[in-house]
Scaffold this active site. Structure first.
Site, PDB file in Angstrom:
ATOM      1  CG  ASP A  23      -2.230  -0.769   0.931  1.00  0.00           C
ATOM      2  OD1 ASP A  23      -2.963  -0.364   0.020  1.00  0.00           O
ATOM      3  OD2 ASP A  23      -2.491  -1.771   1.620  1.00  0.00           O
ATOM      4  CD  GLU A 126      -6.823  -3.121  -0.603  1.00  0.00           C
ATOM      5  OE1 GLU A 126      -6.850  -4.004   0.265  1.00  0.00           O
ATOM      6  OE2 GLU A 126      -6.015  -2.169  -0.582  1.00  0.00           O
ATOM      7  CG  HIS A 215      -3.936  -8.298   1.017  1.00  0.00           C
ATOM      8  ND1 HIS A 215      -4.708  -8.083  -0.103  1.00  0.00           N
ATOM      9  CD2 HIS A 215      -4.326  -7.351   1.917  1.00  0.00           C
ATOM     10  CE1 HIS A 215      -5.530  -7.057   0.115  1.00  0.00           C
ATOM     11  NE2 HIS A 215      -5.330  -6.598   1.327  1.00  0.00           N
TER      12      HIS A 215
END
Length: 395
Positions: A23, A126, A215
Protein backbone atom coordinates in the site's frame (compact mmCIF):
# COMPACT_ATOMS: atom_id res chain seq x y z
CA UNK A 1 18.14 -20.11 11.09
CA UNK A 2 21.66 -18.84 10.24
CA UNK A 3 22.39 -21.54 7.68
CA UNK A 4 18.84 -21.41 6.31
CA UNK A 5 19.10 -17.66 5.86
CA UNK A 6 22.01 -18.07 3.44
CA UNK A 7 20.01 -20.69 1.51
CA UNK A 8 16.99 -18.37 1.54
CA UNK A 9 19.02 -15.49 0.07
CA UNK A 10 20.41 -17.79 -2.63
CA UNK A 11 16.92 -18.93 -3.57
CA UNK A 12 15.57 -15.35 -3.69
CA UNK A 13 18.48 -14.25 -5.89
CA UNK A 14 17.19 -16.71 -8.47
CA UNK A 15 13.43 -16.72 -7.75
CA UNK A 16 12.59 -13.42 -6.08
CA UNK A 17 9.30 -12.70 -4.32
CA UNK A 18 6.27 -11.58 -6.30
CA UNK A 19 4.39 -9.77 -3.54
CA UNK A 20 0.64 -9.48 -4.10
CA UNK A 21 -0.09 -6.33 -2.16
CA UNK A 22 1.79 -3.23 -0.95
CA UNK A 23 0.00 0.00 0.00
CA UNK A 24 2.91 2.41 -0.55
CA UNK A 25 0.84 4.62 -2.94
CA UNK A 26 -1.78 5.26 -0.24
CA UNK A 27 0.93 5.91 2.38
CA UNK A 28 2.49 8.50 0.03
CA UNK A 29 -0.92 10.13 -0.48
CA UNK A 30 -1.72 10.26 3.24
CA UNK A 31 1.72 11.30 4.50
CA UNK A 32 3.00 13.77 1.92
CA UNK A 33 0.22 14.13 -0.68
CA UNK A 34 2.52 12.47 -3.24
CA UNK A 35 5.45 14.84 -2.64
CA UNK A 36 8.16 12.33 -3.54
CA UNK A 37 10.95 14.71 -2.50
CA UNK A 38 9.63 14.67 1.06
CA UNK A 39 9.36 10.88 1.15
CA UNK A 40 12.09 9.66 -1.16
CA UNK A 41 12.18 5.85 -1.25
CA UNK A 42 15.74 5.96 -2.58
CA UNK A 43 16.55 6.92 1.04
CA UNK A 44 16.08 4.77 4.13
CA UNK A 45 12.46 5.25 5.24
CA UNK A 46 12.68 3.01 8.34
CA UNK A 47 10.40 4.45 10.98
CA UNK A 48 8.26 6.19 8.34
CA UNK A 49 7.38 3.47 5.81
CA UNK A 50 7.67 -0.32 5.59
CA UNK A 51 8.98 0.13 2.04
CA UNK A 52 11.99 1.69 0.34
CA UNK A 53 14.20 0.59 -2.55
CA UNK A 54 17.10 -0.63 -0.42
CA UNK A 55 14.83 -2.79 1.75
CA UNK A 56 12.97 -4.18 -1.29
CA UNK A 57 16.37 -5.31 -2.63
CA UNK A 58 17.42 -6.68 0.75
CA UNK A 59 14.14 -8.61 1.01
CA UNK A 60 14.57 -10.24 -2.38
CA UNK A 61 11.46 -8.67 -3.93
CA UNK A 62 11.47 -9.12 -7.71
CA UNK A 63 7.92 -8.06 -8.52
CA UNK A 64 5.42 -5.96 -6.63
CA UNK A 65 1.72 -5.45 -7.14
CA UNK A 66 1.38 -1.85 -5.93
CA UNK A 67 -2.09 -1.34 -4.52
CA UNK A 68 -3.92 1.65 -6.00
CA UNK A 69 -6.40 1.47 -3.12
CA UNK A 70 -8.78 4.28 -2.23
CA UNK A 71 -10.95 4.51 0.91
CA UNK A 72 -14.52 3.21 0.67
CA UNK A 73 -16.00 6.48 1.95
CA UNK A 74 -14.91 7.96 -1.40
CA UNK A 75 -17.97 7.30 -3.54
CA UNK A 76 -18.90 7.52 -7.19
CA UNK A 77 -16.57 9.46 -9.46
CA UNK A 78 -14.66 10.74 -6.42
CA UNK A 79 -13.45 7.16 -5.92
CA UNK A 80 -12.57 6.90 -9.62
CA UNK A 81 -10.48 10.10 -9.69
CA UNK A 82 -8.69 9.15 -6.45
CA UNK A 83 -7.85 5.78 -8.06
CA UNK A 84 -6.46 7.65 -11.08
CA UNK A 85 -4.27 9.72 -8.73
CA UNK A 86 -3.01 6.48 -7.16
CA UNK A 87 -2.21 5.06 -10.62
CA UNK A 88 -0.44 8.32 -11.43
CA UNK A 89 1.87 8.17 -8.38
CA UNK A 90 2.97 4.66 -9.39
CA UNK A 91 3.87 6.13 -12.82
CA UNK A 92 5.83 8.89 -11.04
CA UNK A 93 7.74 6.28 -9.00
CA UNK A 94 8.62 4.35 -12.18
CA UNK A 95 9.88 7.52 -13.89
CA UNK A 96 11.86 8.54 -10.84
CA UNK A 97 13.61 5.23 -10.10
CA UNK A 98 14.13 3.53 -13.51
CA UNK A 99 17.20 1.65 -12.31
CA UNK A 100 15.15 -0.21 -9.71
CA UNK A 101 11.54 -0.25 -10.85
CA UNK A 102 10.13 -1.13 -14.26
CA UNK A 103 6.51 -1.22 -15.42
CA UNK A 104 5.19 -4.73 -16.01
CA UNK A 105 1.88 -5.30 -17.76
CA UNK A 106 2.36 -8.97 -18.67
CA UNK A 107 3.91 -12.20 -17.42
CA UNK A 108 6.62 -11.83 -20.11
CA UNK A 109 7.45 -8.35 -18.80
CA UNK A 110 7.81 -9.82 -15.29
CA UNK A 111 10.32 -12.36 -16.58
CA UNK A 112 12.15 -9.68 -18.51
CA UNK A 113 12.41 -7.50 -15.38
CA UNK A 114 13.82 -10.46 -13.46
CA UNK A 115 16.50 -11.03 -16.11
CA UNK A 116 17.43 -7.31 -15.92
CA UNK A 117 17.57 -7.40 -12.11
CA UNK A 118 14.83 -4.77 -11.82
CA UNK A 119 11.64 -4.92 -9.74
CA UNK A 120 8.63 -5.59 -11.96
CA UNK A 121 5.95 -3.11 -10.95
CA UNK A 122 2.32 -4.07 -11.42
CA UNK A 123 -0.84 -2.47 -10.05
CA UNK A 124 -3.94 -3.80 -8.31
CA UNK A 125 -7.09 -1.79 -7.56
CA UNK A 126 -8.46 -2.55 -4.10
CA UNK A 127 -12.24 -2.45 -4.04
CA UNK A 128 -14.94 -2.47 -6.71
CA UNK A 129 -16.01 1.01 -5.57
CA UNK A 130 -13.06 2.16 -7.74
CA UNK A 131 -15.07 1.58 -10.95
CA UNK A 132 -18.31 3.28 -9.82
CA UNK A 133 -20.46 0.46 -11.27
CA UNK A 134 -19.09 1.06 -14.77
CA UNK A 135 -17.64 -1.68 -16.98
CA UNK A 136 -16.16 1.02 -19.24
CA UNK A 137 -14.27 2.38 -16.22
CA UNK A 138 -13.07 -1.16 -15.42
CA UNK A 139 -11.63 -1.43 -18.93
CA UNK A 140 -10.07 2.03 -18.63
CA UNK A 141 -8.24 0.97 -15.45
CA UNK A 142 -6.91 -2.07 -17.30
CA UNK A 143 -5.76 0.17 -20.17
CA UNK A 144 -3.87 2.26 -17.57
CA UNK A 145 -2.05 -0.86 -16.38
CA UNK A 146 -4.15 -2.19 -13.49
CA UNK A 147 -3.91 -5.99 -13.54
CA UNK A 148 -6.18 -7.04 -10.68
CA UNK A 149 -9.18 -5.66 -8.88
CA UNK A 150 -10.18 -6.75 -5.39
CA UNK A 151 -13.96 -7.00 -5.67
CA UNK A 152 -14.58 -5.23 -2.33
CA UNK A 153 -12.59 -3.60 0.44
CA UNK A 154 -13.93 -3.57 4.04
CA UNK A 155 -17.45 -2.45 3.09
CA UNK A 156 -20.10 -3.97 0.84
CA UNK A 157 -20.63 -2.39 -2.55
CA UNK A 158 -23.83 -2.42 -4.64
CA UNK A 159 -22.92 -5.71 -6.33
CA UNK A 160 -20.76 -7.69 -3.88
CA UNK A 161 -20.54 -8.52 -0.18
CA UNK A 162 -17.41 -7.82 1.87
CA UNK A 163 -16.02 -10.16 4.55
CA UNK A 164 -16.26 -7.43 7.18
CA UNK A 165 -19.75 -6.00 6.58
CA UNK A 166 -23.28 -7.30 7.18
CA UNK A 167 -24.71 -9.83 4.68
CA UNK A 168 -26.61 -8.02 1.95
CA UNK A 169 -26.22 -9.48 -1.55
CA UNK A 170 -25.35 -13.00 -0.27
CA UNK A 171 -22.31 -12.97 -2.57
CA UNK A 172 -22.45 -11.41 -6.04
CA UNK A 173 -25.51 -9.85 -7.66
CA UNK A 174 -26.27 -10.37 -11.38
CA UNK A 175 -24.18 -7.27 -12.15
CA UNK A 176 -21.41 -8.65 -9.91
CA UNK A 177 -21.25 -11.82 -12.01
CA UNK A 178 -21.10 -9.63 -15.14
CA UNK A 179 -18.16 -7.68 -13.62
CA UNK A 180 -16.30 -10.99 -13.14
CA UNK A 181 -17.03 -12.06 -16.73
CA UNK A 182 -15.86 -8.70 -18.04
CA UNK A 183 -12.68 -8.89 -15.92
CA UNK A 184 -11.97 -12.30 -17.50
CA UNK A 185 -12.54 -10.85 -20.97
CA UNK A 186 -10.38 -7.80 -20.29
CA UNK A 187 -7.47 -9.66 -18.67
CA UNK A 188 -7.96 -8.22 -15.16
CA UNK A 189 -7.36 -10.76 -12.40
CA UNK A 190 -10.27 -11.24 -10.00
CA UNK A 191 -8.89 -10.66 -6.48
CA UNK A 192 -10.93 -12.22 -3.68
CA UNK A 193 -9.11 -10.82 -0.65
CA UNK A 194 -11.51 -8.81 1.56
CA UNK A 195 -14.66 -10.41 0.12
CA UNK A 196 -17.23 -12.53 1.98
CA UNK A 197 -16.92 -16.31 1.59
CA UNK A 198 -20.22 -16.25 -0.37
CA UNK A 199 -18.64 -13.74 -2.79
CA UNK A 200 -15.56 -15.98 -3.13
CA UNK A 201 -17.74 -18.97 -4.03
CA UNK A 202 -19.85 -16.97 -6.50
CA UNK A 203 -16.77 -15.54 -8.23
CA UNK A 204 -15.17 -18.99 -8.52
CA UNK A 205 -18.39 -20.34 -10.04
CA UNK A 206 -18.34 -17.64 -12.74
CA UNK A 207 -14.67 -16.96 -13.45
CA UNK A 208 -13.14 -18.83 -16.39
CA UNK A 209 -9.70 -17.40 -15.55
CA UNK A 210 -7.62 -18.12 -12.44
CA UNK A 211 -8.48 -15.91 -9.45
CA UNK A 212 -6.10 -14.57 -6.83
CA UNK A 213 -6.21 -13.69 -3.17
CA UNK A 214 -3.66 -10.86 -3.08
CA UNK A 215 -3.32 -10.80 0.73
CA UNK A 216 -5.30 -13.44 2.67
CA UNK A 217 -4.39 -16.39 4.88
CA UNK A 218 -6.12 -19.59 6.06
CA UNK A 219 -9.32 -19.46 8.10
CA UNK A 220 -8.71 -22.97 9.50
CA UNK A 221 -5.48 -21.70 11.12
CA UNK A 222 -6.92 -18.38 12.30
CA UNK A 223 -10.68 -17.94 12.33
CA UNK A 224 -11.05 -14.41 10.95
CA UNK A 225 -13.49 -13.42 8.16
CA UNK A 226 -10.58 -11.91 6.18
CA UNK A 227 -9.14 -15.40 5.73
CA UNK A 228 -10.00 -18.14 3.23
CA UNK A 229 -12.17 -21.14 4.23
CA UNK A 230 -10.84 -24.60 3.32
CA UNK A 231 -13.66 -25.34 0.84
CA UNK A 232 -12.57 -22.28 -1.16
CA UNK A 233 -8.85 -23.15 -0.97
CA UNK A 234 -9.77 -26.63 -2.22
CA UNK A 235 -11.31 -25.08 -5.38
CA UNK A 236 -8.08 -23.37 -6.44
CA UNK A 237 -6.51 -26.33 -8.28
CA UNK A 238 -9.51 -26.64 -10.64
CA UNK A 239 -9.60 -22.86 -11.10
CA UNK A 240 -5.82 -22.50 -11.47
CA UNK A 241 -5.66 -19.59 -9.02
CA UNK A 242 -3.38 -18.57 -6.18
CA UNK A 243 -3.81 -17.60 -2.51
CA UNK A 244 -1.12 -15.19 -1.31
CA UNK A 245 -0.61 -15.40 2.45
CA UNK A 246 -0.69 -12.11 4.33
CA UNK A 247 1.40 -11.02 7.33
CA UNK A 248 -1.18 -8.84 9.17
CA UNK A 249 -1.02 -10.08 12.82
CA UNK A 250 -4.71 -9.47 13.58
CA UNK A 251 -5.65 -11.81 10.70
CA UNK A 252 -3.10 -14.57 11.24
CA UNK A 253 -2.51 -14.97 14.99
CA UNK A 254 -5.61 -16.15 16.95
CA UNK A 255 -4.38 -14.39 20.13
CA UNK A 256 -4.02 -11.14 18.17
CA UNK A 257 -7.58 -11.44 16.80
CA UNK A 258 -8.89 -11.78 20.34
CA UNK A 259 -6.61 -8.98 21.63
CA UNK A 260 -7.73 -6.60 18.86
CA UNK A 261 -11.39 -7.27 19.68
CA UNK A 262 -10.73 -6.39 23.34
CA UNK A 263 -8.68 -3.29 22.44
CA UNK A 264 -11.49 -2.09 20.12
CA UNK A 265 -14.08 -2.69 22.83
CA UNK A 266 -11.91 -0.70 25.26
CA UNK A 267 -11.87 2.23 22.82
CA UNK A 268 -15.68 2.10 22.57
CA UNK A 269 -16.08 2.13 26.36
CA UNK A 270 -14.07 5.39 26.26
CA UNK A 271 -16.51 6.73 23.66
CA UNK A 272 -13.90 6.52 20.87
CA UNK A 273 -13.93 4.89 17.42
CA UNK A 274 -11.53 1.91 17.31
CA UNK A 275 -9.49 3.56 14.52
CA UNK A 276 -9.10 6.85 16.42
CA UNK A 277 -5.45 7.94 16.14
CA UNK A 278 -5.77 11.36 17.82
CA UNK A 279 -3.53 11.96 20.88
CA UNK A 280 -6.53 11.14 23.11
CA UNK A 281 -7.18 7.92 21.20
CA UNK A 282 -3.53 6.86 21.24
CA UNK A 283 -3.35 7.52 24.99
CA UNK A 284 -6.23 5.10 25.59
CA UNK A 285 -4.61 2.53 23.25
CA UNK A 286 -1.20 2.79 24.95
CA UNK A 287 -2.71 2.38 28.42
CA UNK A 288 -4.53 -0.75 27.23
CA UNK A 289 -1.37 -2.11 25.62
CA UNK A 290 0.64 -1.58 28.82
CA UNK A 291 -1.93 -3.49 30.85
CA UNK A 292 -2.39 -6.18 28.18
CA UNK A 293 0.74 -6.66 26.04
CA UNK A 294 0.01 -7.09 22.33
CA UNK A 295 0.54 -10.68 21.06
CA UNK A 296 3.32 -10.75 18.46
CA UNK A 297 3.27 -12.84 15.28
CA UNK A 298 6.51 -14.26 13.80
CA UNK A 299 7.63 -15.87 10.51
CA UNK A 300 6.53 -19.17 12.09
CA UNK A 301 2.94 -17.83 12.34
CA UNK A 302 2.91 -17.12 8.59
CA UNK A 303 4.59 -20.47 7.85
CA UNK A 304 1.78 -22.27 9.72
CA UNK A 305 -0.69 -20.68 7.29
CA UNK A 306 1.43 -21.55 4.26
CA UNK A 307 1.81 -25.17 5.42
CA UNK A 308 -1.97 -25.45 5.70
CA UNK A 309 -2.70 -23.61 2.43
CA UNK A 310 -0.25 -25.86 0.65
CA UNK A 311 -1.90 -28.96 2.14
CA UNK A 312 -5.42 -27.90 1.04
CA UNK A 313 -4.78 -26.02 -2.23
CA UNK A 314 -1.48 -27.56 -3.32
CA UNK A 315 1.97 -26.04 -3.77
CA UNK A 316 1.04 -24.64 -7.22
CA UNK A 317 -1.68 -22.42 -5.74
CA UNK A 318 0.03 -20.36 -3.03
CA UNK A 319 2.00 -17.13 -2.88
CA UNK A 320 2.87 -14.17 -0.63
CA UNK A 321 1.10 -10.83 -0.12
CA UNK A 322 2.55 -8.97 2.84
CA UNK A 323 0.23 -5.91 2.95
CA UNK A 324 3.16 -3.67 3.89
CA UNK A 325 2.31 0.01 4.41
CA UNK A 326 -1.33 -1.06 4.65
CA UNK A 327 -1.19 -2.27 8.26
CA UNK A 328 -0.15 -0.60 11.52
CA UNK A 329 1.51 -3.70 12.98
CA UNK A 330 3.76 -6.36 11.45
CA UNK A 331 5.25 -9.62 12.79
CA UNK A 332 8.61 -9.71 14.57
CA UNK A 333 11.12 -10.78 11.90
CA UNK A 334 8.82 -9.53 9.15
CA UNK A 335 8.84 -5.88 10.24
CA UNK A 336 9.14 -4.53 6.70
CA UNK A 337 9.86 -5.54 3.09
CA UNK A 338 13.39 -6.63 4.03
CA UNK A 339 11.94 -9.56 6.02
CA UNK A 340 11.00 -12.11 3.33
CA UNK A 341 14.27 -14.09 3.69
CA UNK A 342 13.29 -14.84 7.32
CA UNK A 343 10.06 -16.45 6.12
CA UNK A 344 11.81 -18.42 3.38
CA UNK A 345 14.43 -19.55 5.93
CA UNK A 346 11.64 -20.75 8.23
CA UNK A 347 10.08 -22.76 5.37
CA UNK A 348 13.46 -24.29 4.44
CA UNK A 349 13.75 -25.36 8.09
CA UNK A 350 10.35 -27.04 7.71
CA UNK A 351 11.57 -29.08 4.76
CA UNK A 352 10.24 -27.06 1.81
CA UNK A 353 12.29 -27.87 -1.28
CA UNK A 354 13.85 -25.34 -3.63
CA UNK A 355 11.32 -26.39 -6.30
CA UNK A 356 8.41 -25.69 -3.92
CA UNK A 357 9.83 -22.36 -2.80
CA UNK A 358 10.44 -21.18 -6.37
CA UNK A 359 6.72 -21.77 -7.04
CA UNK A 360 5.72 -19.91 -3.88
CA UNK A 361 7.89 -16.87 -4.47
CA UNK A 362 7.90 -16.40 -8.24
CA UNK A 363 6.51 -19.04 -10.58
CA UNK A 364 2.91 -19.39 -9.41
CA UNK A 365 2.10 -15.67 -9.64
CA UNK A 366 3.68 -15.35 -13.10
CA UNK A 367 1.77 -18.42 -14.32
CA UNK A 368 -1.55 -17.02 -13.07
CA UNK A 369 -1.07 -13.69 -14.86
CA UNK A 370 -0.09 -15.53 -18.05
CA UNK A 371 -3.20 -17.73 -17.81
CA UNK A 372 -5.43 -14.64 -17.36
CA UNK A 373 -3.86 -13.15 -20.51
CA UNK A 374 -4.60 -16.36 -22.46
CA UNK A 375 -8.23 -16.44 -21.31
CA UNK A 376 -8.66 -12.75 -22.24
CA UNK A 377 -7.22 -13.30 -25.72
CA UNK A 378 -9.64 -16.18 -26.31
CA UNK A 379 -12.71 -14.33 -24.95
CA UNK A 380 -11.92 -11.16 -26.93
CA UNK A 381 -11.91 -13.20 -30.13
CA UNK A 382 -15.41 -14.47 -29.33
CA UNK A 383 -17.36 -11.62 -27.80
CA UNK A 384 -17.63 -7.84 -27.68
CA UNK A 385 -17.11 -5.74 -24.51
CA UNK A 386 -20.11 -5.70 -22.18
CA UNK A 387 -21.84 -2.37 -21.60
CA UNK A 388 -24.38 -3.75 -19.13
CA UNK A 389 -25.35 -1.46 -16.24
CA UNK A 390 -26.15 -2.06 -12.59
CA UNK A 391 -29.74 -0.84 -13.08
CA UNK A 392 -30.25 -3.05 -16.10
CA UNK A 393 -29.06 -6.24 -14.37
CA UNK A 394 -29.96 -5.64 -10.72
CA UNK A 395 -33.06 -3.44 -11.14
Amino acid sequence: MGNHLTEALDLLAEYPVVDGHNDLPWALRENVRYDLDRMDIARDQTGHLHTDLHRLRKGGVGAQFWSVYVRTDLRGDEAVSATLEQIDVVAQLLDRYPGDLVRALTADAMESARSQGRIASLMGAEGGHSINNSLGTLRALHALGVRYMTLTHNDNIAWADSATDVVKAHGLTAFGHEVVREMNRTGMLVDLSHVAASTMRDALATSTAPVIFSHSSARAVCDHPRNIPDDVLAQLPANGGIAMATFVPKFILPEAVEWTARADENMRTHGLHHLNTTPAGMKVQRAFEEAHPRPVATPSTVADHLDHMREVAGVDHIGIGGDYDGTAFTPAGLEDVAGYPNLIGELIGRGWSKTDLAKLTWQNAVRVLRAAEDVARDLQSRRAPSNATLTELDG
